[in-house]
Design an enzyme around this catalytic site. Structure first.
Site, PDB file in Angstrom:
ATOM      1  N   GLY A   1       2.594   7.735   3.462  1.00  0.00           N
ATOM      2  CA  GLY A   1       3.460   6.627   3.836  1.00  0.00           C
ATOM      3  C   GLY A   1       3.363   5.427   2.927  1.00  0.00           C
ATOM      4  O   GLY A   1       2.669   5.445   1.916  1.00  0.00           O
TER       5      GLY A   1
ATOM      6  N   ASP B   1     -11.907   9.086   9.430  1.00  0.00           N
ATOM      7  CA  ASP B   1     -11.731   8.718   8.019  1.00  0.00           C
ATOM      8  C   ASP B   1     -12.347   7.345   7.771  1.00  0.00           C
ATOM      9  O   ASP B   1     -11.714   6.447   7.232  1.00  0.00           O
ATOM     10  CB  ASP B   1     -10.249   8.749   7.657  1.00  0.00           C
ATOM     11  CG  ASP B   1     -10.048   8.877   6.142  1.00  0.00           C
ATOM     12  OD1 ASP B   1     -11.049   9.099   5.429  1.00  0.00           O
ATOM     13  OD2 ASP B   1      -8.910   8.734   5.677  1.00  0.00           O
TER      14      ASP B   1
ATOM     15  N   GLY C   1       0.841  -1.180   0.000  1.00  0.00           N
ATOM     16  CA  GLY C   1       0.000   0.000   0.000  1.00  0.00           C
ATOM     17  C   GLY C   1       0.874   1.227   0.000  1.00  0.00           C
ATOM     18  O   GLY C   1       1.952   1.226   0.588  1.00  0.00           O
ATOM     19  N   GLN C   2       0.435   2.267  -0.683  1.00  0.00           N
ATOM     20  CA  GLN C   2       1.280   3.448  -0.788  1.00  0.00           C
ATOM     21  C   GLN C   2       0.371   4.637  -0.972  1.00  0.00           C
ATOM     22  O   GLN C   2      -0.658   4.537  -1.600  1.00  0.00           O
ATOM     23  CB  GLN C   2       2.184   3.297  -2.008  1.00  0.00           C
ATOM     24  CG  GLN C   2       3.443   4.101  -1.898  1.00  0.00           C
ATOM     25  CD  GLN C   2       4.493   3.580  -2.857  1.00  0.00           C
ATOM     26  OE1 GLN C   2       4.186   2.876  -3.809  1.00  0.00           O
ATOM     27  NE2 GLN C   2       5.721   3.917  -2.615  1.00  0.00           N
TER      28      GLN C   2
ATOM     29  N   LYS D   1       4.110  -0.240   8.517  1.00  0.00           N
ATOM     30  CA  LYS D   1       3.772   1.068   7.970  1.00  0.00           C
ATOM     31  C   LYS D   1       4.900   2.048   8.244  1.00  0.00           C
ATOM     32  O   LYS D   1       5.302   2.237   9.384  1.00  0.00           O
ATOM     33  CB  LYS D   1       2.485   1.550   8.618  1.00  0.00           C
ATOM     34  CG  LYS D   1       1.851   2.740   7.966  1.00  0.00           C
ATOM     35  CD  LYS D   1       0.453   2.877   8.536  1.00  0.00           C
ATOM     36  CE  LYS D   1      -0.254   4.113   8.068  1.00  0.00           C
ATOM     37  NZ  LYS D   1      -1.558   4.212   8.720  1.00  0.00           N
TER      38      LYS D   1
ATOM     39  N   GLY E   1      -0.488   9.052   0.266  1.00  0.00           N
ATOM     40  CA  GLY E   1      -0.172  10.380   0.738  1.00  0.00           C
ATOM     41  C   GLY E   1       0.898  10.426   1.800  1.00  0.00           C
ATOM     42  O   GLY E   1       1.891  11.117   1.632  1.00  0.00           O
TER      43      GLY E   1
END
Ligand SMILES: *[C@@H]1O[C@H](CO)[C@@H](O)[C@H](O)[C@H]1NC(C)=O
Ligand SMILES: *[C@@H]1O[C@H](CO)[C@@H](O)[C@H](O)[C@H]1NC(C)=O
Ligand SMILES: *[C@@H]1O[C@H](CO)[C@@H](O)[C@H](O)[C@H]1NC(C)=O
Ligand SMILES: *[C@@H]1O[C@H](CO)[C@@H](O)[C@H](O)[C@H]1NC(C)=O
Ligand SMILES: *[C@@H]1O[C@H](CO)[C@@H](O)[C@H](O)[C@H]1NC(C)=O
Ligand SMILES: *[C@@H]1O[C@H](CO)[C@@H](O)[C@H](O)[C@H]1NC(C)=O
Ligand SMILES: *[C@@H]1O[C@H](CO)[C@@H](O)[C@H](O)[C@H]1NC(C)=O
Ligand SMILES: *[C@@H]1O[C@H](CO)[C@@H](O)[C@H](O)[C@H]1NC(C)=O
Ligand SMILES: *[C@@H]1O[C@H](CO)[C@@H](O)[C@H](O)[C@H]1NC(C)=O
Length: 712
Positions: A414, A528, A409-410, A430, A412
């Protein structure tokens, strides 16, 4: 030490791939062969070796070699989905003066067994130059059919074709489990007796028969053409069977999926993509090593096998996706000499820096609250007791030095890597990009929050590393990707989520949020909530993730004024206008997730018309105008009880109320969803805490696990 570990991993991989080459085909202690025929599970010799009595093979050893029988049917070949048996021939022959001297009809019955004649692979075939052939079913499927083959002269016979001149064919209906075949003639063969005295007919595998005029004289040899029989392992549909996975009856085991048989007689199992072997046995489906065969491997560059998949990459001196069907690898233009110089230079630089690094590490450890944390861990009743402190080296090893190929996962703020700890536990690591102080703050914030939470439906923080400038967070690895991904999949690879699963995911997520709002020691607002932040494990259990933006809400104030954060499409309009953050903002975002679960639509989509662009608005409108069933996803309509779907839609509408005050609390939402699910099956999906199944850990190796790619 590191080399040892690598060696261990390597040998483990080798063992795993050998097991894949000859995975088991029978239950332990059961015989695999009857004569020279392989009998794979669900079939077996003896009641304890087969899935049910119908699959119990009688291996008759009076034959040399021994032959397998089910009842009185001799089986020629077994496979995962079908078996092959000898066919039964009907024939009639005439003498020169037109008298019928041979008349043999054929009857084959599969009644009382789960077998049916395959309608796709078999054909009813008749040969002869004056042949009328009939076939019919009586008890199972009532039907009657047949074909006629006529040819006046030997020259008229068309070799190799069953078009009605010497040979004719017709198809077999679906679900046929009993067949009666007979042959006759229109002119007693009197005109053609010189080259054809007999006619014959049979049901058999189309691909295994090519008509040849010599067959007229050699009818018994036609018995060798096999008949394909389909079977089903259970007499339920997949839907019925998967509802009862906990019962002992469900036949599809590790890494396999269920599908309904073509004849609607029940279901069958098949290994997942990237696996092969026997889906009916535990450990039966084994990972396929796509990289093993040099000729057929899909990569131009470096091929790395993973469980259920593989990935391609390029050597250090080149770039590209490494795939044969993609960009391949292109050499970097930088010359080798220069590269060496650079490497040498940086080595020198690094060794000088090394001393400094050690000092820095200590500094960061303290700066990141390491001492405080250490204290808490050593104190007897710290909530963070289960949080482990990792060293930089441990995490470097776990991620293969932050290998690009390990990125899951990549976005904003990190990058998330997949890591393997020395105890072979798979984790998600992470690592923050350090751009500014505020992001560092978010990161530490997430850490602080997660150490206080212990909930089944919140992604578990395993540990952290404080020796780097920003802390690295280590989480449990959640195998099945995000809810967003499952709802808005682009490929057909993934099975769609059933209504029951949707309702459960909603209920679990609501439960977790409600816990964050009210049950945790300090109220926490997630800020979020979105489908991309709801991860699913192998049992489709929901795990709420990504607490980067969350706020601890001090007990004495219910409204906090903050910089507006969140994701477009999920953002509470009231919060957006007033910047007043309350728990009700999470309720609004959760309402959007409910709408997503019901409609299968993305919350914001610029491909949709202007009025439908924002899902929340257009969903509420549809409910108000009683047009709910126009916007629901087809699966939801078929799957769900109408009153349950209605209730969830009403609940979503209430969550999406413009005024925060009017929205229900997360606790009320959770209770209502729980109520809809009924309490009896609540525990069906409970997994003992701490258990970890590495089998299903990485089916979606390359799927993004964390969504940070949506603008905040
Ligand atoms: C399974 O693999 C082992 C080791 O390669 C080999 O000796 C054995 O014959 C294989 N068994 C079958 C049934 O293929
Ligand atoms: C089994 O043996 C028979 C006779 O020995 C042979 O004709 C047949 O092809 C063999 N079948 C398989 C699957 O090896
Ligand atoms: C094996 O086949 C022979 C010949 O068809 C039959 O007589 C005998 O009963 C069979 N044996 C078993 C155990 O079914
Ligand atoms: C044909 O069969 C019938 C009845 O069996 C018999 O009467 C007749 O003689 C036979 N014809 C020839 C040519 O064999
Ligand atoms: C030949 O067929 C006709 C009907 O087509 C029948 O009447 C006649 O009896 C048959 N001849 C013999 C010898 O069976
Ligand atoms: C087929 O027909 C037979 C007799 O004509 C009858 O007994 C049987 O019930 C029928 N089966 C079906 C499935 O219609
Ligand atoms: C038909 O069978 C004969 C004898 O078995 C063989 O020689 C010939 O090649 C066959 N023809 C075709 C088209 O298969
Ligand atoms: C399905 O199979 C079970 C056990 O094999 C049997 O008890 C049941 O009667 C079957 N149901 C139907 C509809 O055939
Ligand atoms: C589930 O399976 C168990 C055991 O096989 C059985 O007792 C139960 O009735 C089944 N429940 C449903 C809903 O089919």
């Amino acid at each position: 030490m590191n080399t040892l570990l690598l060696l261990f991993l390597l040998s483990w991989l080798i063992v795993a791939s050998v097991a894949a080459i000859n995975g088991t085909q029978t239950l332990p202690g059961c015989q695999l062969k009857c004569g020279n025929i392989t009998v794979p599970y669900p079939f077996g010799m003896g009641a304890k070796c087969s899935i049910a009595t119908w699959a119990n093979i009688n291996c008759n050893t009076t034959f040399r070699p021994p032959k397998p029988f089910i009842g009185d049917i001799e089986i020629l070949q077994f496979s995962e989905t079908e078996v092959r048996i000898k066919n039964n021939i009907a024939a009639s022959c005439y003498n020169q003066s037109g008298a019928r001297i041979v008349h043999v009809p054929a009857y084959t019955s599969l009644l009382g067994t789960p077998f049916t004649f395959s309608s796709t692979k078999n054909k009813f075939t008749a040969i002869g130059c004056d042949t009328i052939a009939l076939f019919s079913g009586i008890q199972g499927v009532n039907f009657s059919s047949g074909c006629t083959s006529v040819c006046g002269k030997r020259e008229h016979v068309i070799q190799g074709s069953c078009s009605g001149s010497g040979c004719c064919q017709t198809s077999v209906p679906r679900g046929l489990n009993e067949v009666y075949v007979s042959t006759g003639s229109s002119k007693n063969y009197t005109d053609i007796w010189s080259f054809d005295e007999c006619g014959a007919a049979f049901v058999a595998e189309e691909d295994k028969y090519t008509f040849n005029i010599s067959d007229f004289y050699n009818i018994p040899s036609l018995r060798e053409i096999p008949v394909v029989l389909n079977f089903a392992v259970g007499n339920q549909t997949c839907r019925e069977a998967t509802q009862n996975v906990t019962g002992t009856g469900y036949a599809c085991k590790d890494n396999s999926y269920c599908y309904d048989s073509v004849d609607d007689t029940g279901y069958l199992c098949s290994c997942n993509k990237g696996y092969e072997g026997n889906p009916y046995l535990n450990q039966g489906c084994q990972d396929v090593n796509e990289c093993e065969d040099v000729n057929s491997n899909p990569c131009k560059g470096i091929c790395t096998n993973t469980r259920g998949s593989y990935y391609c990459s390029c050597p250090d001196d080149s770039y590209g996706d490494g795939r044969k069907d993609g960009d391949g690898c292109t050499k970097k233009s930088l010359g080798f000499g220069l590269l060496f110089l650079l490497l040498g230079g940086s080595w020198l630089y690094l060794s000088i820096k090394k001393r400094k690094l050690i000092k820095l590490k200590e500094k960061f450890f303290q700066q990141n609250g390491g001492l405080l944390l250490k204290q808490q861990i050593s104190s007897p009743e710290g909530a963070v007791k289960s949080t482990k402190i990792f060293t930089t080296e441990e995490l470097k090893l776990a991620t293969n030095n932050y290998d690009q190929r390990r990125i899951i996962g990549q976005g904003g703020f990190g990058t998330v890597y997949k890591g393997i700890l020395p105890d072979l536990r798979i984790v998600a690591i992470k690592k923050s990009k350090i751009i500014d102080e505020s992001q560092l703050g978010q990161f530490i914030n997430e850490f602080a929050i997660l150490t206080q939470i212990n909930h089944r439906n919140v992604v578990k923080l395993i540990g952290c590393c404080l020796e780097t400038e920003v802390p690295l967070l280590v989480y449990e690895f959640v195998a099945n990707g995000t809810l967003f991904h499952h709802l808005h999949k682009t490929s057909r690879e993934m099975s769609s989520i059933s209504w029951d699963d949707r309702l459960r995911i909603a209920s679990e997520t609501a439960g977790a949020l409600s816990y964050l709002h009210s049950a945790a020691s300090i109220p926490i607002i997630h800020r979020d909530v979105k489908s991309a932040n709801i991860l699913l494990d192998e049992h489709y259990t929901a795990k709420v993730a990504d607490f980067g933006a969350s706020r601890l809400n001090p007990l004495d104030q219910t409204q906090i004024s903050t910089l507006v954060q969140g994701t477009m499409g999920y953002l509470d309009p009231e919060y957006f206008h007033t910047s007043q953050l309350t728990e009700k903002s999470d309720v609004y975002s959760f309402g959007v997730v409910l709408a997503e679960l019901l409609t299968g639509e993305k919350p914001l989509c610029f491909d949709r018309s202007q009025e439908q662009r924002n899902l929340a608005a257009y969903f509420v409108m549809s409910v108000k105008e009683n047009r709910l069933f126009e916007v629901l996803e087809a699966g939801v309509v078929n799957d769900g009880k109408t009153e349950h779907v209605h209730a969830v839609a009403q609940l979503a509408k209430r969550c999406l109320h413009m005024k925060g005050e009017e929205r229900p609390t997360m606790k009320e939402v959770a209770a209502e969803l729980e109520g809809l699910r009924g309490f009896e099956d609540v525990d069906l999906y409970a997994i003992p805490s701490g258990s970890y199944s590495s089998d299903s850990a990485s089916r979606m190796e390359k799927e993004p696990m964390w969504s940070m790619d949506v603008p905040r």
